[in-house]
Design a protein around this motif. Structure first.
Motif, PDB file in Angstrom:
ATOM      1  N   PRO A 178       0.523   1.424   6.139  1.00 11.53           N
ATOM      2  CA  PRO A 178       0.638   2.094   4.843  1.00 11.53           C
ATOM      3  C   PRO A 178       1.564   3.304   4.865  1.00 11.53           C
ATOM      4  O   PRO A 178       1.798   3.913   5.913  1.00 11.53           O
ATOM      5  CB  PRO A 178      -0.798   2.534   4.561  1.00 11.53           C
ATOM      6  N   GLY A 179       2.051   3.655   3.685  1.00  8.88           N
ATOM      7  CA  GLY A 179       2.642   4.966   3.495  1.00  8.88           C
ATOM      8  C   GLY A 179       1.530   5.984   3.376  1.00  8.88           C
ATOM      9  O   GLY A 179       0.342   5.650   3.477  1.00  8.88           O
ATOM     10  N   ARG A 180       1.880   7.232   3.138  1.00 10.97           N
ATOM     11  CA  ARG A 180       0.853   8.268   3.040  1.00 10.97           C
ATOM     12  C   ARG A 180       1.274   9.341   2.052  1.00 10.97           C
ATOM     13  O   ARG A 180       2.445   9.506   1.737  1.00 10.97           O
ATOM     14  CB  ARG A 180       0.581   8.886   4.412  1.00 10.97           C
ATOM     15  N   VAL A 181       0.287  10.076   1.580  1.00 13.74           N
ATOM     16  CA  VAL A 181       0.563  11.281   0.810  1.00 13.74           C
ATOM     17  C   VAL A 181      -0.202  12.412   1.488  1.00 13.74           C
ATOM     18  O   VAL A 181      -1.361  12.251   1.872  1.00 13.74           O
ATOM     19  CB  VAL A 181       0.145  11.124  -0.670  1.00 13.74           C
ATOM     20  N   ASN A 182       0.455  13.524   1.671  1.00 13.58           N
ATOM     21  CA  ASN A 182      -0.187  14.684   2.287  1.00 13.58           C
ATOM     22  C   ASN A 182      -0.742  15.576   1.179  1.00 13.58           C
ATOM     23  O   ASN A 182       0.002  16.065   0.339  1.00 13.58           O
ATOM     24  CB  ASN A 182       0.816  15.457   3.144  1.00 13.58           C
TER      25      ASN A 182
END
Length: 473
Positions: free
Chosen positions: A51-55
């Motif tokens: 997956p991609g991610r969001v911080n």
């Protein structure tokens, strides 16, 4: 392959998972499989999803040794893979703008040209190279087809997801046994082959992501802890329509260097062995101070005016050549001035915001109050990234401004200089917030013409980390 958890137990890491879930994912996998078969005239043996991610909070602090609080998102990179006996890598992408690539796995090279965006396959080669360097035997070859729906250069970790997917595919193809923590660390170090001197956040969340929870991730050593978000919290990602490839410019590596230099000069002024101080977290440990006390130390020891390279050499009593070798990267040696005070101030204050964010999630029993506190921390983070770290962009600032009164808080996420913001909303306000951004930012914007607005601004929730699976028969 197993994950070592904080309590010492091991969880199965590479089960053969049956393909389940939404029709969208099924359609993507079918398209990927068909592309593979058409290209190679063979069936793939296994699939990889990263997956991609969001911080959510904690920007530009991981490479300084401080913890972060990201979550995996529903967008991902997927690979169809077949190991072959001939030691040759063949790559193809469902995106026709990405050219096919092939090379001998025993003689691969990663070319980095200053001021030029690396080709897409270079990120795959980073992950492969990392695995090759720890393999106890010669590597098999691989036939690989790639697809991805993580927005490119958006601060959602598309590049790191590809690096991590390549490492996972290569490890599985070669039956290399690694824990999640080990392969996350390997993927983080491997991405530096492309020239980006990042930390380990992107790769850590790619492998450690848990559905329904954000992750508090610490470094040196790499540890992770689930963080349950307050009831009613809804996070929205909005693309600024401005993009930046970190490996193309020196902006990102310049910030890394400024933090490194700030730590070294403060260490020197405190009479420490500054050559051994490699991060702002190292300095805090060496002086045994709190984060609040480190903020005061920055104000005491570093002046606000930019430091010239000559002044830094004088402070550290070294030659320019020695400084280049010890403290700078190949694409930052040309920089003549560095803002040390501002960068260090941001890092220590941002690290403290991560701590506060986690404490609110763990200790605040009233959801509405918790959401307000988290929103305030996010707003403070953006202001710091804009004014102290100078990595925002007018489009990012406009998105943050448009959300005032509709979102509880929003901030740029990822490296910055473009990419996305992440905003905290509630179930009651999320639709109004998204519609407001569509009307006031995207509609009529030339950069959004022909694009699906639902792919530019969308609500998201914590998703699972990397998986290996086979198609359901």
């Amino acid at each position: 392959m197993a994950e070592e958890t904080n309590n010492g137990m091991k969880n199965n890491y590479t089960p053969v998972l049956q393909l389940q879930g939404s029709k969208l994912r099924g359609a993507r996998v079918t398209q990927l499989k068909n592309h593979f078969v058409i290209k190679y005239k063979e069936e793939p043996e296994f699939f990889v999803r990263v997956p991609g991610r969001v911080n959510l909070i904690g920007e530009h602090v991981d490479y300084c040794g401080y913890s972060v609080l990201p979550m995996a998102i529903q967008y991902d990179i997927m690979l169809a893979v077949k190991p072959v006996s001939v030691p040759k890598l063949q790559l193809t992408n469902t995106d026709s703008s990405h050219s096919d690539f092939q090379c001998d796995v025993n003689s691969l090279s990663i070319e980095v040209k200053k001021g030029v965006s690396p080709p897409w396959h270079s990120y795959f080669l980073c992950g492969l190279k990392g695995v090759l360097e720890v393999l106890p035997q010669d590597s098999v070859g691989m036939l690989v087809a790639v697809t991805g729906n993580v927005p490119l250069s958006a601060g959602l970790s598309s590049s790191s997801a590809l690096v991590s997917a390549a490492a996972l595919a290569a490890a599985h193809a070669n039956m290399l046994k690694m824990t999640k923590l080990e392969i996350a660390s390997l993927s983080a170090s491997s991405e530096r082959y492309i020239g980006t001197q990042g930390g380990g956040m992107d790769q850590a969340i790619a492998f450690l992501g848990t559905k329904g929870c954000a992750k508090h991730i610490q470094f040196n050593p790499l540890l992770s802890e689930d963080v349950k978000l307050p009831d009613g919290a809804v996070f929205v990602i909005a693309h600024s329509l401005a993009v930046l490839n970190k490996a193309k410019t020196s902006d990102f590596n310049c910030r890394v260097a400024e933090c490194h230099l700030a730590a070294q000069i403060m260490a020197k002024k405190r009479g420490l062995s500054w050559e051994k101080v490699s991060s702002l977290a190292d300095l805090q440990s060496a002086v045994s101070a709190s984060l609040v006390e480190m903020v005061d130390l920055v104000k005491e020891l570093l002046h606000e005016e930019p430091y010239s390279k000559e002044e830094i050499c004088g402070e550290l009593e070294v030659s320019e050549g020695f400084l280049d070798q010890l403290s700078l990267s190949s694409n930052t040696t040309h920089i003549s001035h560095f803002k040390l005070h501002q960068r260090a101030l941001h890092v220590y204050q941002e690290a403290n915001r991560v701590r506060a964010f986690q404490e609110v999630c763990q200790n605040e029993t009233v959801s509405s109050l918790a959401l307000m506190k988290l929103g305030e921390l996010m707003r403070e983070s953006h202001e710091s990234l804009k004014n102290l770290y100078e990595c925002s962009h007018p489009n990012l600032d406009k998105l943050v401004y448009l959300g005032e009164g509709r979102a509880l808080g929003s901030r740029l996420t990822g490296a910055g200089w473009g990419g996305c913001i992440v905003a905290l909303t509630t179930k009651d306000t999320v639709s109004d917030y998204i519609n407001t951004l569509k009307e006031k930012f995207y509609k009529g914007n030339p950069a959004a013409v022909g694009k699906d607005l639902d792919s530019l601004v969308f609500a998201t929730e914590p998703n699972t980390g990397a998986e290996i699976y086979k198609l359901e028969q």
